[in-house]
Design an enzyme around this catalytic site. Structure first.
Site, PDB file in Angstrom:
ATOM      1  N   ASP A 117       1.920   2.091  -9.200  1.00 30.75           N
ATOM      2  CA  ASP A 117       1.621   3.524  -9.334  1.00 30.75           C
ATOM      3  C   ASP A 117       1.219   3.813 -10.784  1.00 30.75           C
ATOM      4  OD1 ASP A 117       2.390   4.059  -6.641  1.00 30.75           O
ATOM      5  OD2 ASP A 117       4.474   3.858  -7.275  1.00 30.75           O
ATOM      6  N   ASP A 153      -6.833  -1.015  -9.764  1.00 27.91           N
ATOM      7  CA  ASP A 153      -8.181  -0.444  -9.811  1.00 27.91           C
ATOM      8  C   ASP A 153      -8.219   0.721 -10.798  1.00 27.91           C
ATOM      9  OD1 ASP A 153      -6.655   1.419  -8.335  1.00 27.91           O
ATOM     10  OD2 ASP A 153      -8.510   2.294  -7.579  1.00 27.91           O
TER      11      ASP A 153
HETATM   12  N1  SAM Z   1       1.616  -3.820  -4.197  1.00 28.19           N
HETATM   13  C1  SAM Z   1       1.200  -3.151  -2.978  1.00 28.19           C
HETATM   14  C2  SAM Z   1      -0.283  -3.275  -2.781  1.00 28.19           C
HETATM   15  O1  SAM Z   1      -0.973  -3.652  -3.726  1.00 28.19           O
HETATM   16  O2  SAM Z   1      -0.751  -3.043  -1.665  1.00 28.19           O
HETATM   17  C3  SAM Z   1       1.677  -1.681  -2.975  1.00 28.19           C
HETATM   18  C4  SAM Z   1       1.090  -0.780  -4.025  1.00 28.19           C
HETATM   19  S1  SAM Z   1       1.798   0.859  -3.993  1.00 28.19           S
HETATM   20  C5  SAM Z   1       0.655   1.814  -4.861  1.00 28.19           C
HETATM   21  C6  SAM Z   1       3.130   0.716  -5.171  1.00 28.19           C
HETATM   22  C7  SAM Z   1       4.459   0.314  -4.553  1.00 28.19           C
HETATM   23  O3  SAM Z   1       5.399   0.098  -5.597  1.00 28.19           O
HETATM   24  C8  SAM Z   1       5.061   1.398  -3.644  1.00 28.19           C
HETATM   25  O4  SAM Z   1       5.364   0.850  -2.375  1.00 28.19           O
HETATM   26  C9  SAM Z   1       6.320   1.852  -4.380  1.00 28.19           C
HETATM   27  O5  SAM Z   1       7.366   2.218  -3.522  1.00 28.19           O
HETATM   28  C10 SAM Z   1       6.660   0.614  -5.207  1.00 28.19           C
HETATM   29  N2  SAM Z   1       7.411   0.922  -6.433  1.00 28.19           N
HETATM   30  C11 SAM Z   1       7.089   1.860  -7.356  1.00 28.19           C
HETATM   31  N3  SAM Z   1       8.016   1.903  -8.338  1.00 28.19           N
HETATM   32  C12 SAM Z   1       8.941   0.955  -8.012  1.00 28.19           C
HETATM   33  C13 SAM Z   1      10.146   0.542  -8.629  1.00 28.19           C
HETATM   34  N4  SAM Z   1      10.582   1.108  -9.761  1.00 28.19           N
HETATM   35  N5  SAM Z   1      10.850  -0.449  -8.051  1.00 28.19           N
HETATM   36  C14 SAM Z   1      10.406  -1.031  -6.906  1.00 28.19           C
HETATM   37  N6  SAM Z   1       9.278  -0.657  -6.267  1.00 28.19           N
HETATM   38  C15 SAM Z   1       8.549   0.327  -6.816  1.00 28.19           C
END
Ligand code: SAM
Length: 214
Positions: A117, A153
């Protein structure tokens, strides 16, 4: 990642032996859990797990841990491992803010950050997975080479991350501003978000950094 909450996701995760929930007792015990001495790679923010599932199938000689904070999202990876059991993959329902509670010093051999994110607002900088507090934890749990592979991206997050790595003493080993059309693509395993962004025509930025301590 936005998904409709599944009320059975958490109980399903709790009842699967391949899933660990906030596993503070497993610190320094991951080699015992995998029952071998193979390297251990960790993906932080796994999402639905396409990347790590396919990577684990491609490299059976490496152990993989998928860390994700949202139960419903992680349950999609649970679906995959229930269909096709993979001995070198474990799931971790936990927050990356507490990584050093789950992993001991140098217990991890490589770390992946895929389409994290971006948290574009300055006041949310601390939530970016390449903020210095996260790099401090990665440095502690990563082995001597301290290798992090990142794909995104989002150009602003990419630039921010490069500065953050540099400020923290990491050096660039591999980099591409268009991974899909680069020499690295033949070895590249795609993530869910990556496929989505490629379809939209976005460029994928990729970097691998190391911080070798001699
Ligand atoms: N890596 C995957 C992809 O490329 O398809 C998912 C990308 S998605 C934008 C980001 C993921 O990171 C989300 O599922 C979110 O819940 C997880 N995430 C964000 N902050 C996190 C944290 N502090 N600890 C664990 N997971 C986290």
């Amino acid at each position: 990642m936005r998904v409709r909450n599944k009320s059975n996701a958490l109980p399903r995760l709790e009842n699967n032996p391949f899933v660990f929930i906030e596993p503070k007792n497993n610190k320094n015990k991951w080699k015992d859990i995998f029952k071998n001495n193979s390297p251990i790679h960790l993906e932080v923010g796994t999402g639905k797990g396409k990347f790590i599932f396919n990577l684990a199938k491609k490299f059976p000689e490496i152990n993989f841990i998928a860390l994700e904070t949202q139960p419903t999202v992680l349950s999609f990876l649970l679906d995959k491992i229930e269909e096709e059991e993979i001995s070198n993959l474990r799931l971790l329902l936990a927050d990356a803010n507490n990584l050093t509670e789950y992993f001991g010093k140098e217990e991890i051999d490589k770390l992946y950050l895929n389409f994290s994110d971006p948290w574009p607002k300055k006041r949310h900088e601390k939530r970016r997975l390449t903020f210095k507090t996260f790099l401090t934890q990665y440095s502690e749990i990563l082995n001597k080479e301290k290798r992090i592979a990142q794909k995104t991206d989002n150009m602003n997050l990419f630039e921010y991350s490069l500065f953050s790595y540099s400020n923290f003493g990491f050096t660039i080993d591999k980099i591409s501003l268009d991974l899909t059309n680069s020499k690295y693509e033949s070895d590249n395993v795609h993530t869910e978000y990556e496929d989505k962004f490629i379809t939209k025509g976005n460029k994928i930025y990729y970097v691998e950094v190391v911080k070798t301590i001699i």
